[in-house]
Design a protein around this motif. Structure first.
Motif, PDB file in Angstrom:
ATOM      1  N   ARG A 103      30.177  20.052  46.350  1.00  0.00           N
ATOM      2  CA  ARG A 103      30.904  18.833  46.691  1.00  0.00           C
ATOM      3  C   ARG A 103      30.007  17.840  47.410  1.00  0.00           C
ATOM      4  O   ARG A 103      29.152  18.222  48.213  1.00  0.00           O
ATOM      5  N   ALA A 104      30.223  16.563  47.103  1.00  0.00           N
ATOM      6  CA  ALA A 104      29.544  15.478  47.806  1.00  0.00           C
ATOM      7  C   ALA A 104      30.593  14.421  48.114  1.00  0.00           C
ATOM      8  O   ALA A 104      31.507  14.187  47.310  1.00  0.00           O
ATOM      9  N   GLU A 105      30.463  13.769  49.274  1.00  0.00           N
ATOM     10  CA  GLU A 105      31.477  12.799  49.694  1.00  0.00           C
ATOM     11  C   GLU A 105      31.048  11.356  49.468  1.00  0.00           C
ATOM     12  O   GLU A 105      31.809  10.439  49.756  1.00  0.00           O
ATOM     13  N   ASP A 106      29.834  11.124  48.999  1.00  0.00           N
ATOM     14  CA  ASP A 106      29.435   9.759  48.638  1.00  0.00           C
ATOM     15  C   ASP A 106      28.433   9.815  47.493  1.00  0.00           C
ATOM     16  O   ASP A 106      27.872  10.867  47.173  1.00  0.00           O
ATOM     17  N   GLY A 107      28.225   8.668  46.865  1.00  0.00           N
ATOM     18  CA  GLY A 107      27.391   8.629  45.673  1.00  0.00           C
ATOM     19  C   GLY A 107      25.939   8.964  45.908  1.00  0.00           C
ATOM     20  O   GLY A 107      25.294   9.591  45.066  1.00  0.00           O
ATOM     21  N   GLU A 108      25.393   8.581  47.052  1.00  0.00           N
ATOM     22  CA  GLU A 108      23.988   8.868  47.332  1.00  0.00           C
ATOM     23  C   GLU A 108      23.747  10.365  47.476  1.00  0.00           C
ATOM     24  O   GLU A 108      22.756  10.900  46.974  1.00  0.00           O
ATOM     25  N   VAL A 109      24.660  11.045  48.161  1.00  0.00           N
ATOM     26  CA  VAL A 109      24.531  12.502  48.295  1.00  0.00           C
ATOM     27  C   VAL A 109      24.695  13.160  46.928  1.00  0.00           C
ATOM     28  O   VAL A 109      23.971  14.096  46.574  1.00  0.00           O
ATOM     29  N   GLY A 110      25.636  12.652  46.126  1.00  0.00           N
ATOM     30  CA  GLY A 110      25.796  13.182  44.772  1.00  0.00           C
ATOM     31  C   GLY A 110      24.528  13.030  43.961  1.00  0.00           C
ATOM     32  O   GLY A 110      24.107  13.955  43.256  1.00  0.00           O
ATOM     33  N   TRP A 111      23.882  11.881  44.070  1.00  0.00           N
ATOM     34  CA  TRP A 111      22.619  11.637  43.376  1.00  0.00           C
ATOM     35  C   TRP A 111      21.554  12.631  43.816  1.00  0.00           C
ATOM     36  O   TRP A 111      20.832  13.198  42.996  1.00  0.00           O
ATOM     37  N   GLN A 112      21.448  12.876  45.118  1.00  0.00           N
ATOM     38  CA  GLN A 112      20.447  13.811  45.632  1.00  0.00           C
ATOM     39  C   GLN A 112      20.695  15.224  45.122  1.00  0.00           C
ATOM     40  O   GLN A 112      19.753  15.947  44.774  1.00  0.00           O
ATOM     41  N   TRP A 113      21.944  15.620  45.046  1.00  0.00           N
ATOM     42  CA  TRP A 113      22.252  16.980  44.606  1.00  0.00           C
ATOM     43  C   TRP A 113      21.897  17.184  43.142  1.00  0.00           C
ATOM     44  O   TRP A 113      21.427  18.255  42.759  1.00  0.00           O
ATOM     45  N   VAL A 114      22.119  16.167  42.320  1.00  0.00           N
ATOM     46  CA  VAL A 114      21.784  16.308  40.896  1.00  0.00           C
ATOM     47  C   VAL A 114      20.271  16.441  40.716  1.00  0.00           C
ATOM     48  O   VAL A 114      19.807  17.088  39.771  1.00  0.00           O
ATOM     49  N   GLN A 115      19.494  15.870  41.629  1.00  0.00           N
ATOM     50  CA  GLN A 115      18.037  15.983  41.522  1.00  0.00           C
ATOM     51  C   GLN A 115      17.550  17.417  41.752  1.00  0.00           C
ATOM     52  O   GLN A 115      16.517  17.817  41.222  1.00  0.00           O
ATOM     53  N   GLY A 116      18.289  18.180  42.551  1.00  0.00           N
ATOM     54  CA  GLY A 116      17.819  19.516  42.890  1.00  0.00           C
ATOM     55  C   GLY A 116      18.575  20.662  42.249  1.00  0.00           C
ATOM     56  O   GLY A 116      18.184  21.824  42.391  1.00  0.00           O
ATOM     57  N   THR A 117      19.660  20.373  41.534  1.00  0.00           N
ATOM     58  CA  THR A 117      20.507  21.427  40.969  1.00  0.00           C
ATOM     59  C   THR A 117      20.920  21.045  39.550  1.00  0.00           C
ATOM     60  O   THR A 117      21.162  19.874  39.270  1.00  0.00           O
TER      61      THR A 117
END
Length: 225
Positions: A29-43
């Motif tokens: 789970r991510a609560e904002d778009g920037e965190v979502g973007w970061q997670w897709v880079q590593g997973t």
């Protein structure tokens, strides 16, 4: 399968994460778009479910950024905006599907299943090891002709073991594959799941050594299963 849920409404995110986990998906789970973007880079995610209205980077911007960087897996957008213009914006940004809040949960789950099937180029084969069979599509497990009823985590654990075969499945890999980063299970938790899975396999007729412990390393399936 692993899903990233990008949603700032915590109550809705809690409900969706619970429903998806019950369907045997691993949910980050991510609560904002920037965190979502970061997670897709590593997973690696099989699907991204995102709200349009997000802090820092909205869903339209996140979707466009993902597509511009070559992300090709399915994206499902959620929004309270029920206008043709908003739908066109979401789809033009690269979303594969669009659902308007409030939505029916079963309809959402069906849409997710359809997107995941579309994102898979080949049908998922039945996994076998000796007399054990596991069907990832129907979530059925049998030893010989005896059905084995597993919890979502037990099913995912057995599937991981079957995919590794005689290769050792480490506790770190189990934790990363079956739990989200926020949940991070202890070694004792993993041992408990292994113990419960062994008990269910044994009750169905499998040898008690069907799952071997490789001390200090992890687990694997027995040689002569």
């Amino acid at each position: 399968m692993r899903i990233l849920l990008v949603e700032d409404d915590r109550q809705l995110a809690d409900s969706l994460a619970e429903a998806l986990t019950a369907q045997r998906y691993v949910v980050d789970r991510a609560e904002d778009g920037e965190v979502g973007w970061q997670w897709v880079q590593g997973t690696t995610y099989d699907l991204v479910v995102m709200d349009i209205t997000l802090p820092r980077l909205d869903g339209i911007g996140l979707c466009q950024r993902l597509r511009d960087q070559g992300y090709s897996n399915p994206i499902l957008m959620l929004t309270a905006r029920d206008t043709s213009f908003d739908k066109v914006m979401g789809l033009d940004a690269g979303a594969d599907a669009y659902m308007v809040k409030p939505f029916d949960l079963q309809e959402l789950l069906a849409q997710i299943r359809a997107l995941l099937r579309r994102g898979s180029s080949t049908p998922t084969p039945v996994l076998r090891w000796g007399d054990l069979s596991l069907n990832p599509s129907s979530y059925e497990v049998h030893y010989l002709r005896t059905p084995i009823h597993l919890t979502p985590k037990e099913f995912a654990l057995l599937e991981a073991l079957l995919r590794h075969g005689r290769r050792v499945l480490s506790r770190a890999t189990i934790a990363e594959s079956l739990w989200t980063w926020q949940e991070a299970p202890s070694d004792d938790t993993i041992k408990t799941y292994i113990k419960n899975l062994r008990a269910k396999l044994k009750a169905a007729g499998a040898p008690k050594t069907f799952i071997e412990t490789v001390h200090g390393l992890g687990y694997r399936l027995m040689d002569d299963a």
